[in-house]
Design an enzyme around this catalytic site. Structure first.
Site, PDB file in Angstrom:
ATOM      1  N   HIS A  58     -18.343  13.275  -4.986  1.00  0.00           N
ATOM      2  CA  HIS A  58     -18.916  12.070  -4.371  1.00  0.00           C
ATOM      3  C   HIS A  58     -20.425  12.072  -4.604  1.00  0.00           C
ATOM      4  O   HIS A  58     -21.085  13.110  -4.411  1.00  0.00           O
ATOM      5  CB  HIS A  58     -18.605  12.052  -2.873  1.00  0.00           C
ATOM      6  N   ARG A  64       0.813  -1.206   0.000  1.00  0.00           N
ATOM      7  CA  ARG A  64       0.000   0.000   0.000  1.00  0.00           C
ATOM      8  C   ARG A  64       0.862   1.278   0.000  1.00  0.00           C
ATOM      9  O   ARG A  64       0.614   2.222  -0.750  1.00  0.00           O
ATOM     10  CB  ARG A  64      -0.887  -0.114   1.252  1.00  0.00           C
TER      11      ARG A  64
END
Ligand code: GAR
Length: 197
Positions: free
Chosen positions: A104, A62
């Site tokens: 969003h 990650r």
């Protein structure tokens, strides 16, 4: 003209809205995707814009992926980064380094995270919408620049509702990007003020 980098995961209709906006006050210099199949990459190539793919599978962990995204974006030296349907969470270093906007498909703080349109339908809300906000170190959390409501209709599916939300996003996101490009956004804690032109 401000320099803009856009991050995408999907079809890139919001990216297209930015590319088509007549008065953005900035130019999209780079489009970065987290997967080679993102349709947004084709839109970028068609517009003659540089592209990069930074896929998690190509990185050992990650942190390495985060670093690679940061490096790819930094190479374009952007004044502003736009997450336009980017479906991964970036590490905290990212919004610290670049002013970053996210779009969003809900009225945050309702329905953060993945599947916002499906979440709204499952909850049975009568109104949802979209939010354009500055990215901070938490997911779908930063100061709100603009929001617009979209009614949920009785026969809506996720596809029909998301299509109406997208149509609003395509107006709202370029407007917010233009405000940032013209330094007309003042942030005080959670509160965003739009300064006069
Ligand atoms: C948009 O509706 C955007 O709000 C959403 O993905 C869609 C991308 O559409 N983003 C998120 O859900 C982020 N959590 P597009 O690829 O056609 O622009």
């Amino acid at each position: 003209m401000k320099r803009i980098a856009v991050l995408v995961s999907g079809g890139g209709t919001n990216l297209q809205a930015l590319l088509d906006a007549p008065d953005l006050g900035g130019r999209v210099e780079l489009v970065v995707a987290d997967r080679a199949g993102a349709g947004g990459l084709d839109r970028a190539r068609a517009g003659g814009i540089a592209t990069a793919v930074v896929a998690p599978a190509d990185h050992p962990d990650r942190a390495a992926w985060d670093g690679a995204v940061l490096a790819a974006v930094a190479a374009a030296d952007p004044d502003l980064v736009v997450l336009a349907g980017f479906m991964r969470v970036l590490g905290p270093a990212f919004p610290r380094r670049f002013p970053t906007l996210n779009v969003h498909p809900s009225l945050l703080p309702a329905f953060p995270g993945a599947g916002a349109v499906e979440q709204a339908l499952a909850w049975g809300v009568k109104v949802t919408g979209c939010t354009v906000h500055l990215v901070d170190e938490q997911v779908d959390h930063g100061p709100v620049v603009a929001q617009e409501a979209v009614p949920v209709l009785p026969d809506d599916t996720a596809a029909t509702l998301h299509a109406r939300i997208r149509a609003v996003e395509h107006r709202l996101l370029p407007r917010c990007v233009a405000l940032l490009c013209r330094d007309r956004v003042k942030v005080d804690g959670r509160h965003v003020t739009v300064l006069p032109a």
